[in-house]
Design a protein around this motif. Structure first.
Motif: not given
Length: 272
Positions: A118-119, A133-134, A139-141, A176-178
């Motif tokens: 989720d994000g 959030t899930k 936070t990932l660039a 599968p993992d944002a």
């Protein structure tokens, strides 16, 4: 499907560059499509004895207001160890210029949640950044020149109509993992309008007589060392973004998706 990352069917689900496409270049058709899922018997060496299920894919919106996609896939696999029930649900929204993306993906196996993402992804000055959030807050660039799902679809159609046989592009869809970016390699066949062998659902309404292109997309996890793709998706792609004749190949086994119903949904007014 067995993995949430399989939601890329046209999703795959069904697109290089992150800028907006030229005005009126491509018009995607809001629609709801249903596919019957079965085991691809031509795939040898599988430990899967059978499969049945359904995929329901719904796309709404426009280049002006953005595109929303809802997908649900329910699959029952007959394995050597017993029956495995998989349920994948995806809900996304992507603005028309590919600058903002909201995603929620859930994969349940035998009723238990196995993967959840989720994000939100935002693009600023070309750089794509994910605020998830899930499965956990972070936070990932991700970097530049990464396509979002609808951008990828639009780029595939543009390439097909231009006669390009190959399209390479990095794609992010949240599953599968944002955090994963997949390097994709699409091979695009020649246009056809031949109605021979088409399902009834693919010959009615606004699909009747439309050009379509055979497409095969291989997905490789970015940074991985294997030359073998994580999975491969094949389908017939109409020039309005609708797909038929799906094959979802996971290596050990493959699933087919047959279009059994298609409904064109209301189009929004949009000058783009």
């Amino acid at each position: 499907m067995p993995s949430a990352s399989s939601t890329r069917l046209v999703v795959t689900a069904l697109l290089l560059g992150a800028s907006a496409l030229p005005a009126m270049a491509i018009q995607l058709s809001p629609h709801r499509a249903t596919y019957a899922v079965s085991l691809d018997a031509s795939k040898s060496g599988t430990r899967i004895n059978g499969a049945e299920g359904r995929i329901v894919y719904e796309m709404r919106g426009s280049a002006c207001d953005g595109y929303s996609v809802q997908l649900r896939q329910d699959t029952a696999l007959a394995t050597e160890g017993g029956r495995v029930n998989s349920e994948v649900t995806t809900a996304t929204w992507e603005d028309g210029e590919g600058k903002s993306y909201r995603f929620r993906v859930t994969n349940r196996v035998n009723g238990e949640t196995s993967e959840e993402a989720d994000g939100v992804a935002e693009r600023k000055e070309g750089d794509l950044t994910v605020m998830a959030t899930k499965p956990e807050e972070r936070t990932l660039a991700l970097g530049k020149n990464i396509l979002l799902p609808t951008q990828h679809v639009l780029r595939l159609i543009r390439s097909a109509e231009s006669g390009e046989a190959v399209l390479e592009a990095p794609v992010f869809d949240g599953s599968p993992d944002a955090r994963k970016v997949y390097d994709t390699l699409a091979v695009i066949g020649r246009e056809t309008r031949d109605a021979k062998g088409l399902e009834d659902a693919a010959t009615a309404g606004d699909l009747a007589g439309r050009p379509r292109f055979p497409v095969t997309i291989s997905y490789y996890e970015r940074g991985g060392s294997s030359e073998t793709p994580d999975y491969v998706i094949s389908f017939d792609m109409f020039d309005n973004g609708v797909s038929r004749k799906l094959t979802l190949d996971y290596g050990e086994f493959a699933l087919n998706g047959t279009l059994i119903s298609y409904e064109a949904l209301a189009k929004e007014d949009c000058a783009k």
